[in-house]
Design a protein around this motif. Structure first.
Motif, mmCIF file in Angstrom:
data_model
loop_
_atom_site.group_PDB
_atom_site.id
_atom_site.type_symbol
_atom_site.label_atom_id
_atom_site.label_comp_id
_atom_site.label_asym_id
_atom_site.label_seq_id
_atom_site.Cartn_x
_atom_site.Cartn_y
_atom_site.Cartn_z
ATOM 1 N N THR A 15 0.960 -1.311 -0.021
ATOM 2 C CA THR A 15 0.140 0.104 -0.178
ATOM 3 C C THR A 15 0.825 1.180 -0.061
ATOM 4 O O THR A 15 2.013 1.021 0.251
ATOM 5 C CB THR A 15 -0.894 0.114 1.313
ATOM 6 N N ALA A 16 0.250 2.458 -0.233
ATOM 7 C CA ALA A 16 1.185 3.566 -0.023
ATOM 8 C C ALA A 16 1.493 3.817 1.438
ATOM 9 O O ALA A 16 0.617 3.070 2.184
ATOM 10 C CB ALA A 16 0.094 4.771 -0.286
ATOM 11 N N ALA A 17 2.544 4.158 1.722
ATOM 12 C CA ALA A 17 3.012 4.293 3.180
ATOM 13 C C ALA A 17 2.231 5.486 3.787
ATOM 14 O O ALA A 17 2.549 6.757 4.047
ATOM 15 C CB ALA A 17 4.520 4.462 3.184
ATOM 16 N N SER A 18 0.809 5.237 4.094
ATOM 17 C CA SER A 18 -0.105 6.230 4.556
ATOM 18 C C SER A 18 -0.521 5.640 5.901
ATOM 19 O O SER A 18 -1.098 4.417 5.967
ATOM 20 C CB SER A 18 -1.133 6.519 3.629
ATOM 21 N N ALA A 19 -0.762 6.493 7.089
ATOM 22 C CA ALA A 19 -1.231 5.906 8.296
ATOM 23 C C ALA A 19 -2.677 5.570 7.997
ATOM 24 O O ALA A 19 -3.244 4.749 8.435
ATOM 25 C CB ALA A 19 -1.346 6.965 9.348
ATOM 26 N N ALA A 20 -3.630 6.142 6.992
ATOM 27 C CA ALA A 20 -4.886 5.859 6.609
ATOM 28 C C ALA A 20 -4.921 4.426 6.026
ATOM 29 O O ALA A 20 -6.282 3.775 6.302
ATOM 30 C CB ALA A 20 -5.527 6.748 5.623
ATOM 31 N N LEU A 21 -4.283 3.710 5.669
ATOM 32 C CA LEU A 21 -4.059 2.543 5.145
ATOM 33 C C LEU A 21 -3.532 1.218 6.013
ATOM 34 O O LEU A 21 -3.851 0.021 5.766
ATOM 35 C CB LEU A 21 -3.405 2.476 3.688
ATOM 36 N N ILE A 22 -3.108 1.697 7.286
ATOM 37 C CA ILE A 22 -2.550 0.650 8.027
ATOM 38 C C ILE A 22 -4.016 -0.231 8.484
ATOM 39 O O ILE A 22 -3.596 -1.417 8.500
ATOM 40 C CB ILE A 22 -2.125 1.311 9.350
ATOM 41 N N PRO A 23 -5.119 0.290 8.877
ATOM 42 C CA PRO A 23 -6.135 -0.643 9.104
ATOM 43 C C PRO A 23 -6.328 -1.907 8.305
ATOM 44 O O PRO A 23 -6.681 -3.006 8.595
ATOM 45 C CB PRO A 23 -7.262 0.268 9.400
ATOM 46 N N THR A 56 5.121 2.817 12.752
ATOM 47 C CA THR A 56 6.430 3.303 13.047
ATOM 48 C C THR A 56 7.108 3.490 11.696
ATOM 49 O O THR A 56 7.901 4.295 11.507
ATOM 50 C CB THR A 56 7.292 2.080 13.703
ATOM 51 N N LEU A 57 7.163 2.335 10.664
ATOM 52 C CA LEU A 57 7.573 2.668 9.384
ATOM 53 C C LEU A 57 7.221 3.893 8.803
ATOM 54 O O LEU A 57 7.700 4.296 7.917
ATOM 55 C CB LEU A 57 7.271 1.451 8.749
ATOM 56 N N VAL A 58 5.611 3.998 8.822
ATOM 57 C CA VAL A 58 4.977 5.000 7.985
ATOM 58 C C VAL A 58 5.627 6.540 8.250
ATOM 59 O O VAL A 58 5.787 7.233 7.708
ATOM 60 C CB VAL A 58 3.607 5.045 7.977
ATOM 61 N N ASP A 59 5.946 6.658 9.810
ATOM 62 C CA ASP A 59 6.556 7.707 10.244
ATOM 63 C C ASP A 59 7.947 8.171 9.625
ATOM 64 O O ASP A 59 8.366 9.180 9.650
ATOM 65 C CB ASP A 59 6.597 7.909 11.760
ATOM 66 N N LEU A 60 8.692 6.991 9.435
ATOM 67 C CA LEU A 60 10.100 7.041 8.524
ATOM 68 C C LEU A 60 10.142 6.925 6.951
ATOM 69 O O LEU A 60 11.296 7.204 6.572
ATOM 70 C CB LEU A 60 10.905 5.974 9.145
ATOM 71 N N VAL A 84 9.707 -0.029 4.328
ATOM 72 C CA VAL A 84 9.492 1.192 3.542
ATOM 73 C C VAL A 84 10.736 1.686 3.180
ATOM 74 O O VAL A 84 11.841 1.553 3.460
ATOM 75 C CB VAL A 84 8.814 2.376 4.344
ATOM 76 N N GLN A 85 10.820 2.417 2.095
ATOM 77 C CA GLN A 85 11.879 3.319 1.681
ATOM 78 C C GLN A 85 12.023 4.455 2.653
ATOM 79 O O GLN A 85 11.056 5.140 2.987
ATOM 80 C CB GLN A 85 11.588 3.968 0.234
ATOM 81 N N ALA A 86 13.033 4.605 2.973
ATOM 82 C CA ALA A 86 13.229 5.781 4.230
ATOM 83 C C ALA A 86 13.332 6.978 3.603
ATOM 84 O O ALA A 86 13.737 7.244 2.520
ATOM 85 C CB ALA A 86 14.503 5.527 4.948
ATOM 86 N N GLY A 124 13.094 -1.535 7.943
ATOM 87 C CA GLY A 124 11.961 -2.512 8.055
ATOM 88 C C GLY A 124 11.929 -3.106 9.572
ATOM 89 O O GLY A 124 12.660 -2.566 10.268
ATOM 90 N N ILE A 125 10.835 -3.660 9.841
ATOM 91 C CA ILE A 125 10.611 -4.378 10.964
ATOM 92 C C ILE A 125 10.206 -5.983 10.720
ATOM 93 O O ILE A 125 9.258 -6.162 9.714
ATOM 94 C CB ILE A 125 9.647 -3.694 11.965
ATOM 95 N N GLN A 126 10.814 -6.838 11.414
ATOM 96 C CA GLN A 126 10.462 -8.101 11.269
ATOM 97 C C GLN A 126 9.876 -8.729 12.468
ATOM 98 O O GLN A 126 10.501 -8.449 13.850
ATOM 99 C CB GLN A 126 11.642 -9.087 10.827
ATOM 100 N N LEU A 127 8.632 -9.319 12.558
ATOM 101 C CA LEU A 127 8.278 -9.939 13.927
ATOM 102 C C LEU A 127 7.659 -11.399 13.748
ATOM 103 O O LEU A 127 7.429 -11.425 12.601
ATOM 104 C CB LEU A 127 7.328 -8.807 14.498
ATOM 105 N N ASP A 128 7.743 -12.218 14.615
ATOM 106 C CA ASP A 128 7.250 -13.373 14.760
ATOM 107 C C ASP A 128 6.314 -13.397 15.888
ATOM 108 O O ASP A 128 6.428 -12.731 16.644
ATOM 109 C CB ASP A 128 8.143 -14.450 14.875
ATOM 110 N N LYS A 129 4.977 -14.442 15.648
ATOM 111 C CA LYS A 129 4.110 -14.343 16.660
ATOM 112 C C LYS A 129 3.482 -15.845 16.559
ATOM 113 O O LYS A 129 3.226 -16.386 15.513
ATOM 114 C CB LYS A 129 2.868 -13.410 16.281
ATOM 115 N N ARG A 130 3.488 -16.471 17.521
ATOM 116 C CA ARG A 130 3.319 -17.864 17.716
ATOM 117 C C ARG A 130 1.816 -17.895 18.214
ATOM 118 O O ARG A 130 1.191 -16.850 18.664
ATOM 119 C CB ARG A 130 3.984 -18.533 19.068
ATOM 120 N N ALA A 131 0.951 -19.025 17.646
ATOM 121 C CA ALA A 131 -0.347 -19.295 17.842
ATOM 122 C C ALA A 131 -0.870 -19.178 19.190
ATOM 123 O O ALA A 131 -1.941 -18.644 19.217
ATOM 124 C CB ALA A 131 -0.781 -20.440 17.182
#
Length: 136
Positions: A15-23, A56-60, A84-86, A124-131
Motif C-alpha cells: 500500500t502507499a505508506a500512509s497511516a490511513a491504510l494501516i487498518p 513506526t515505518l510510515v513515520d520514517l 518502506v523506503q526511508a 523494516g521491522i520483522q516480527l514473529d508471533k506464535r499461535a
C-alpha cells in the motif's frame, strides 16, 4: 495465498505508506491468524503488533513510498516482514521508544532492519508471533 512445499503460505500486501491504510494491513494480519487457528489473545496481539510496526515505518517513510508487508504463515506461527523506503539515508528504526517496547511485548520476536537497495535507503521491522501459549 501462495503455498510452499513445507506448508508455509505467503501473503504480500503493498500500500502507499500512509497511516490511513494501516487498518487494511491490520485486518489482513487478523484474518490470517484466525484462519491459522490462533487463539483470540494471539490474534489480538498480532493485530496490534502489525499496527505498531506499520505506524513506526510510515513515520520514517519517504514521500510517495510503498509500505510492503509479507506474511509467512506456518503451523503455529506467523512471521511478518514490513518495510518502506526511508525518507533519509542513515534512517533507522529506533529501539528505545515506548512503541518498540510495545512490539517486544506483543510479538515473540522483533527485529529492526535497515539496508540500502539500489542506492535507496530501506527500513523494516520483522516480527514473529506464535499461535498461543507455546514455549518461547
Amino acid at each position: 495465498m501462495a503455498g510452499a512445499a513445507d506448508g508455509t503460505s505467503t501473503v504480500e500486501v503493498r500500500t502507499a505508506a500512509s497511516a490511513a491504510l494501516i487498518p487494511t494491513i491490520r485486518a489482513v494480519a487478523s484474518d490470517l491468524a484466525a484462519r491459522a487457528d490462533f487463539d483470540l489473545d494471539a490474534i489480538s496481539d498480532l493485530r496490534m503488533a502489525v499496527d505498531e510496526a506499520c505506524a513506526t515505518l510510515v513515520d520514517l517513510a519517504a514521500p510517495a513510498s510503498t509500505l510492503t508487508c509479507i506474511f509467512r504463515v506456518q503451523a503455529e506461527r506467523i512471521e511478518v516482514s514490513a518495510q518502506v523506503q526511508a525518507a533519509e539515508s542513515g534512517t533507522t528504526v529506533s529501539t528505545d521508544t515506548f512503541g518498540w517496547r510495545v512490539l517486544q511485548t506483543l510479538a515473540d520476536h522483533v527485529e529492526a532492519q535497515h539496508s540500502v537497495n539500489g542506492g535507496v535507503p530501506v527500513v523494516g521491522i520483522q516480527l514473529d508471533k506464535r499461535a498461543g501459549d507455546l514455549p518461547r
